[in-house]
Write a protein that holds these residues in place. Structure first.
Motif, mmCIF file in Angstrom:
data_model
loop_
_atom_site.group_PDB
_atom_site.id
_atom_site.type_symbol
_atom_site.label_atom_id
_atom_site.label_comp_id
_atom_site.label_asym_id
_atom_site.label_seq_id
_atom_site.Cartn_x
_atom_site.Cartn_y
_atom_site.Cartn_z
ATOM 1 N N ILE A 85 0.697 -1.217 0.126
ATOM 2 C CA ILE A 85 0.103 -0.083 -0.074
ATOM 3 C C ILE A 85 0.856 1.178 0.013
ATOM 4 C CG2 ILE A 85 -1.728 1.204 1.310
ATOM 5 C CD1 ILE A 85 -2.654 -1.484 0.426
ATOM 6 N N THR A 108 0.793 5.309 -0.408
ATOM 7 C CA THR A 108 -0.101 6.716 -0.155
ATOM 8 C C THR A 108 0.798 7.785 -1.040
ATOM 9 O OG1 THR A 108 -0.911 5.886 1.658
ATOM 10 C CG2 THR A 108 -1.042 8.340 1.103
ATOM 11 N N GLY A 153 -1.822 11.766 -0.469
ATOM 12 C CA GLY A 153 -2.968 11.412 0.254
ATOM 13 C C GLY A 153 -3.927 10.318 -0.332
ATOM 14 N N LYS A 154 -3.701 9.623 -1.259
ATOM 15 C CA LYS A 154 -4.608 8.935 -1.897
ATOM 16 C C LYS A 154 -3.893 7.193 -1.630
ATOM 17 C CE LYS A 154 -7.196 11.828 -4.284
ATOM 18 N NZ LYS A 154 -8.149 12.416 -3.726
ATOM 19 N N PRO A 155 -4.586 6.312 -1.081
ATOM 20 C CA PRO A 155 -3.891 5.272 -1.133
ATOM 21 C C PRO A 155 -3.834 4.218 -2.296
ATOM 22 C CG PRO A 155 -6.049 5.025 0.016
ATOM 23 C CD PRO A 155 -5.816 6.355 -0.405
ATOM 24 N N GLY A 162 -5.960 5.282 -5.964
ATOM 25 C CA GLY A 162 -5.485 6.571 -5.992
ATOM 26 C C GLY A 162 -6.442 7.784 -6.546
ATOM 27 N N ARG A 215 0.112 9.096 -10.288
ATOM 28 C CA ARG A 215 -0.004 8.358 -8.903
ATOM 29 C C ARG A 215 0.396 6.813 -9.123
ATOM 30 N NH1 ARG A 215 -3.112 12.437 -7.469
ATOM 31 N NH2 ARG A 215 -5.408 11.242 -7.707
ATOM 32 N N ASP A 241 4.517 0.272 2.821
ATOM 33 C CA ASP A 241 3.743 0.185 4.127
ATOM 34 C C ASP A 241 3.350 -1.328 3.993
ATOM 35 O OD1 ASP A 241 3.892 2.697 4.542
ATOM 36 O OD2 ASP A 241 1.742 3.302 3.980
#
Length: 112
Positions: free
Chosen positions: A32, A34, A37-39, A55, A70, A112
């Motif tokens: 994951i 980010t 601010g978008k996973p 995203g 992204r 992550d």
């Protein structure tokens, strides 16, 4: 009244489940990332093949390539390789499939 309330609750539960930004949530090999601010969920789908999910929105927005950028960056960060070809799902822009070239690596990050 009760049947309408039950129907509404079931429908809202289905919609929440379908809109999850973190796809492949049961794949032990997922990463994951980010970005902005978008996973974004990233998994390998084969030799030099990767999939990014998330995203941004499911809608395609040709005038704003930020979601696509992204997703591409997330795949490159996780794989450590350069994306050489990609295809966004025509029905859902949250899914991007890509081929990578690891001869010209970009380096990896701890995901992550």
């Amino acid at each position: 009244m009760k049947p309408l309330l039950i129907h509404t609750l079931i429908l809202s539960g289905v919609l929440v489940g379908c809109s999850s930004p973190v796809y492949h949530d049961t794949d032990p090999n997922r990463h994951i990332i980010t970005l902005d601010g978008k996973p974004i969920s990233v998994v390998s789908t084969g030799t030099d093949q990767w999939r990014a999910w998330g995203g941004g929105s499911a809608r395609h927005n040709e005038s704003d390539p930020s979601q696509l950028n992204r997703q591409l960056k997330a795949i490159e960060l996780v794989s450590g390789c350069r994306v050489i070809q990609s295809t966004q799902n025509p029905d859902d822009a949250r899914q991007l499939d890509a081929s990578v070239d690891c001869q010209d690596s970009v380096g990896t990050i701890k995901a992550d």
